[in-house]
Design a protein around this motif. Sequence first.
Motif, PDB file in Angstrom:
ATOM      1  N   ALA A 245       4.260  16.655   9.899  1.00 31.45           N
ATOM      2  CA  ALA A 245       4.321  17.249   8.561  1.00 31.45           C
ATOM      3  C   ALA A 245       5.647  17.943   8.281  1.00 31.45           C
ATOM      4  CB  ALA A 245       3.170  18.235   8.377  1.00 31.45           C
ATOM      5  N   SER A 246       6.386  18.292   9.324  1.00 27.52           N
ATOM      6  CA  SER A 246       7.676  18.971   9.119  1.00 27.52           C
ATOM      7  C   SER A 246       8.849  17.982   9.135  1.00 27.52           C
ATOM      8  CB  SER A 246       7.876  20.048  10.185  1.00 27.52           C
ATOM      9  OG  SER A 246       7.922  19.454  11.472  1.00 27.52           O
ATOM     10  N   MET A 247       8.559  16.722   8.984  1.00 27.19           N
ATOM     11  CA  MET A 247       9.591  15.687   8.965  1.00 27.19           C
ATOM     12  C   MET A 247      10.643  16.009   7.910  1.00 27.19           C
ATOM     13  SD  MET A 247       8.860  11.738   8.000  1.00 27.19           S
ATOM     14  CE  MET A 247      10.049  10.485   8.368  1.00 27.19           C
ATOM     15  N   PRO A 248      11.936  15.925   8.247  1.00 26.63           N
ATOM     16  CA  PRO A 248      12.989  16.215   7.265  1.00 26.63           C
ATOM     17  C   PRO A 248      12.833  15.374   5.991  1.00 26.63           C
ATOM     18  CG  PRO A 248      13.938  16.051   9.450  1.00 26.63           C
ATOM     19  CD  PRO A 248      12.501  15.619   9.573  1.00 26.63           C
ATOM     20  N   GLY A 249      12.956  16.048   4.849  1.00 24.92           N
ATOM     21  CA  GLY A 249      12.882  15.391   3.549  1.00 24.92           C
ATOM     22  C   GLY A 249      11.482  15.205   3.001  1.00 24.92           C
ATOM     23  N   LEU A 250      10.473  15.253   3.850  1.00 24.48           N
ATOM     24  CA  LEU A 250       9.108  14.933   3.435  1.00 24.48           C
ATOM     25  C   LEU A 250       8.573  15.869   2.357  1.00 24.48           C
ATOM     26  CD1 LEU A 250       6.691  13.045   3.913  1.00 24.48           C
ATOM     27  CD2 LEU A 250       5.917  14.646   5.671  1.00 24.48           C
ATOM     28  N   ALA A 251       8.705  17.160   2.544  1.00 22.10           N
ATOM     29  CA  ALA A 251       8.171  18.118   1.566  1.00 22.10           C
ATOM     30  C   ALA A 251       8.825  17.926   0.200  1.00 22.10           C
ATOM     31  CB  ALA A 251       8.374  19.551   2.055  1.00 22.10           C
ATOM     32  N   GLU A 252      10.138  17.687   0.190  1.00 24.35           N
ATOM     33  CA  GLU A 252      10.849  17.478  -1.070  1.00 24.35           C
ATOM     34  C   GLU A 252      10.376  16.201  -1.761  1.00 24.35           C
ATOM     35  OE1 GLU A 252      12.207  18.105   1.878  1.00 24.35           O
ATOM     36  OE2 GLU A 252      13.580  19.810   1.667  1.00 24.35           O
ATOM     37  N   LEU A 253      10.123  15.153  -0.993  1.00 27.73           N
ATOM     38  CA  LEU A 253       9.638  13.897  -1.571  1.00 27.73           C
ATOM     39  C   LEU A 253       8.233  14.063  -2.137  1.00 27.73           C
ATOM     40  CD1 LEU A 253      10.915  11.338   1.096  1.00 27.73           C
ATOM     41  CD2 LEU A 253      11.998  12.016  -1.059  1.00 27.73           C
ATOM     42  N   GLU A 254       7.385  14.783  -1.419  1.00 24.55           N
ATOM     43  CA  GLU A 254       6.031  15.037  -1.924  1.00 24.55           C
ATOM     44  C   GLU A 254       6.071  15.838  -3.217  1.00 24.55           C
ATOM     45  OE1 GLU A 254       3.363  15.012   2.143  1.00 24.55           O
ATOM     46  OE2 GLU A 254       4.433  16.859   1.628  1.00 24.55           O
ATOM     47  N   ASP A 255       6.945  16.846  -3.273  1.00 28.29           N
ATOM     48  CA  ASP A 255       7.049  17.678  -4.475  1.00 28.29           C
ATOM     49  C   ASP A 255       7.684  16.931  -5.642  1.00 28.29           C
ATOM     50  OD1 ASP A 255       5.906  19.813  -3.123  1.00 28.29           O
ATOM     51  OD2 ASP A 255       7.819  20.807  -2.724  1.00 28.29           O
ATOM     52  N   GLY A 256       8.640  16.040  -5.356  1.00 31.77           N
ATOM     53  CA  GLY A 256       9.395  15.379  -6.416  1.00 31.77           C
ATOM     54  C   GLY A 256       9.011  13.941  -6.676  1.00 31.77           C
ATOM     55  N   TYR A 257       7.866  13.508  -6.168  1.00 22.80           N
ATOM     56  CA  TYR A 257       7.493  12.095  -6.250  1.00 22.80           C
ATOM     57  C   TYR A 257       7.501  11.533  -7.669  1.00 22.80           C
ATOM     58  CZ  TYR A 257       2.763  12.946  -8.005  1.00 22.80           C
ATOM     59  OH  TYR A 257       1.698  13.298  -8.784  1.00 22.80           O
TER      60      TYR A 257
ATOM     61  N   GLN B 224       0.830  -1.208   0.000  1.00 22.20           N
ATOM     62  CA  GLN B 224       0.000   0.000   0.000  1.00 22.20           C
ATOM     63  C   GLN B 224       0.861   1.253   0.000  1.00 22.20           C
ATOM     64  OE1 GLN B 224      -2.282  -0.780   3.546  1.00 22.20           O
ATOM     65  NE2 GLN B 224      -3.772  -2.050   2.475  1.00 22.20           N
ATOM     66  N   GLU B 225       1.941   1.243   0.789  1.00 25.82           N
ATOM     67  CA  GLU B 225       2.816   2.412   0.853  1.00 25.82           C
ATOM     68  C   GLU B 225       3.509   2.648  -0.485  1.00 25.82           C
ATOM     69  OE1 GLU B 225       1.471   3.873   3.191  1.00 25.82           O
ATOM     70  OE2 GLU B 225       3.124   4.293   4.569  1.00 25.82           O
ATOM     71  N   ALA B 226       3.968   1.588  -1.143  1.00 27.35           N
ATOM     72  CA  ALA B 226       4.624   1.746  -2.448  1.00 27.35           C
ATOM     73  C   ALA B 226       3.681   2.429  -3.433  1.00 27.35           C
ATOM     74  CB  ALA B 226       5.076   0.390  -2.985  1.00 27.35           C
ATOM     75  N   LYS B 227       2.441   2.009  -3.440  1.00 27.30           N
ATOM     76  CA  LYS B 227       1.446   2.614  -4.335  1.00 27.30           C
ATOM     77  C   LYS B 227       1.214   4.079  -3.966  1.00 27.30           C
ATOM     78  CE  LYS B 227      -3.242   2.107  -6.061  1.00 27.30           C
ATOM     79  NZ  LYS B 227      -4.493   1.358  -6.014  1.00 27.30           N
ATOM     80  N   ALA B 228       1.022   4.339  -2.673  1.00 28.22           N
ATOM     81  CA  ALA B 228       0.762   5.708  -2.217  1.00 28.22           C
ATOM     82  C   ALA B 228       1.941   6.624  -2.516  1.00 28.22           C
ATOM     83  CB  ALA B 228       0.460   5.708  -0.714  1.00 28.22           C
ATOM     84  N   PHE B 229       3.161   6.190  -2.175  1.00 33.07           N
ATOM     85  CA  PHE B 229       4.350   7.013  -2.404  1.00 33.07           C
ATOM     86  C   PHE B 229       4.529   7.301  -3.891  1.00 33.07           C
ATOM     87  CE2 PHE B 229       6.550   5.076   1.592  1.00 33.07           C
ATOM     88  CZ  PHE B 229       5.683   5.769   2.419  1.00 33.07           C
ATOM     89  N   SER B 230       4.240   6.324  -4.747  1.00 34.28           N
ATOM     90  CA  SER B 230       4.376   6.506  -6.197  1.00 34.28           C
ATOM     91  C   SER B 230       3.383   7.535  -6.727  1.00 34.28           C
ATOM     92  CB  SER B 230       4.173   5.171  -6.922  1.00 34.28           C
ATOM     93  OG  SER B 230       5.227   4.289  -6.608  1.00 34.28           O
ATOM     94  N   GLN B 231       2.338   7.803  -5.953  1.00 34.00           N
ATOM     95  CA  GLN B 231       1.332   8.790  -6.333  1.00 34.00           C
ATOM     96  C   GLN B 231       1.496  10.109  -5.569  1.00 34.00           C
ATOM     97  OE1 GLN B 231      -2.297   6.603  -5.604  1.00 34.00           O
ATOM     98  NE2 GLN B 231      -2.028   5.342  -7.420  1.00 34.00           N
ATOM     99  N   GLY B 232       2.599  10.225  -4.817  1.00 31.91           N
ATOM    100  CA  GLY B 232       2.868  11.451  -4.074  1.00 31.91           C
ATOM    101  C   GLY B 232       2.172  11.543  -2.736  1.00 31.91           C
ATOM    102  N   ASP B 233       1.576  10.441  -2.275  1.00 28.79           N
ATOM    103  CA  ASP B 233       0.865  10.429  -1.004  1.00 28.79           C
ATOM    104  C   ASP B 233       1.795   9.908   0.094  1.00 28.79           C
ATOM    105  OD1 ASP B 233      -0.741  10.035   1.209  1.00 28.79           O
ATOM    106  OD2 ASP B 233      -2.215   8.773   0.176  1.00 28.79           O
ATOM    107  N   PHE B 234       2.339  10.834   0.880  1.00 26.83           N
ATOM    108  CA  PHE B 234       3.203  10.504   2.017  1.00 26.83           C
ATOM    109  C   PHE B 234       2.470  10.797   3.324  1.00 26.83           C
ATOM    110  CE2 PHE B 234       6.050  10.839  -1.516  1.00 26.83           C
ATOM    111  CZ  PHE B 234       7.096   9.968  -1.246  1.00 26.83           C
ATOM    112  N   GLY B 235       1.151  10.643   3.283  1.00 23.06           N
ATOM    113  CA  GLY B 235       0.317  10.953   4.438  1.00 23.06           C
ATOM    114  C   GLY B 235       0.612  10.097   5.661  1.00 23.06           C
ATOM    115  N   ASP B 236       0.925   8.803   5.443  1.00 22.69           N
ATOM    116  CA  ASP B 236       1.202   7.947   6.599  1.00 22.69           C
ATOM    117  C   ASP B 236       2.460   8.391   7.352  1.00 22.69           C
ATOM    118  OD1 ASP B 236      -1.091   6.481   6.195  1.00 22.69           O
ATOM    119  OD2 ASP B 236      -0.080   4.719   5.368  1.00 22.69           O
TER     120      ASP B 236
END
Length: 175
Positions: free
Chosen positions: A115-127, A96-108
């Motif tokens: 939400a301020s986790m290091p690297g998270l914003a960049e991963l969401e923007d660059g998914y 489930q996470e692989a599918k979500a991450f591939s779609q830019g969903d890092f909600g978990d």
Amino acid sequence: MKQGKRRLLTAGIAAASVGAALGIALLISSTQQEGDNGKTGRQEAVAERGRTVMPFDLEETTHHFTPTKAGGVQDVVADQPDDATQVNLIRTHLQQEAKAFSQGDFGDPAQIHGASMPGLAELEDGYKRIEVHYRERVDGATLTYTTEEPTLVDALHAWFEAQLSDHGDHAESGH
């Protein structure tokens, strides 16, 4: 403004600043202090939030985070490789996470680590520029993250480090 009022205003601002700094220091201290189980307050909070997101038992599993030149590898394994229940829960969750991450969903991860986790914003923007591959292993499952962008590799490494720190005994570095 009269001299007396200016001094009073300056003293009030100074007192408020000291109070705010002391409050922040106490908050940081309380989240970093170790409890009876050796975990920091933050690690305990992350474990509690993790229980609502991850279906497997954190006490029966371990996360391994291995940074690579092109991204990283995340293994989640059952501490007892023959524990079919934990292995199946790990596999279901990571699929489930692989599918979500591939779609830019890092909600978990955001729900667990903030939400301020290091690297998270960049991963969401660059998914769209990160490949996420799922693979089963005998004792759990693996997610492999690859990208050709150095800034996203750095974001993945920062994201891994944050998880290592936050998960404490439930995580290990694969360095």
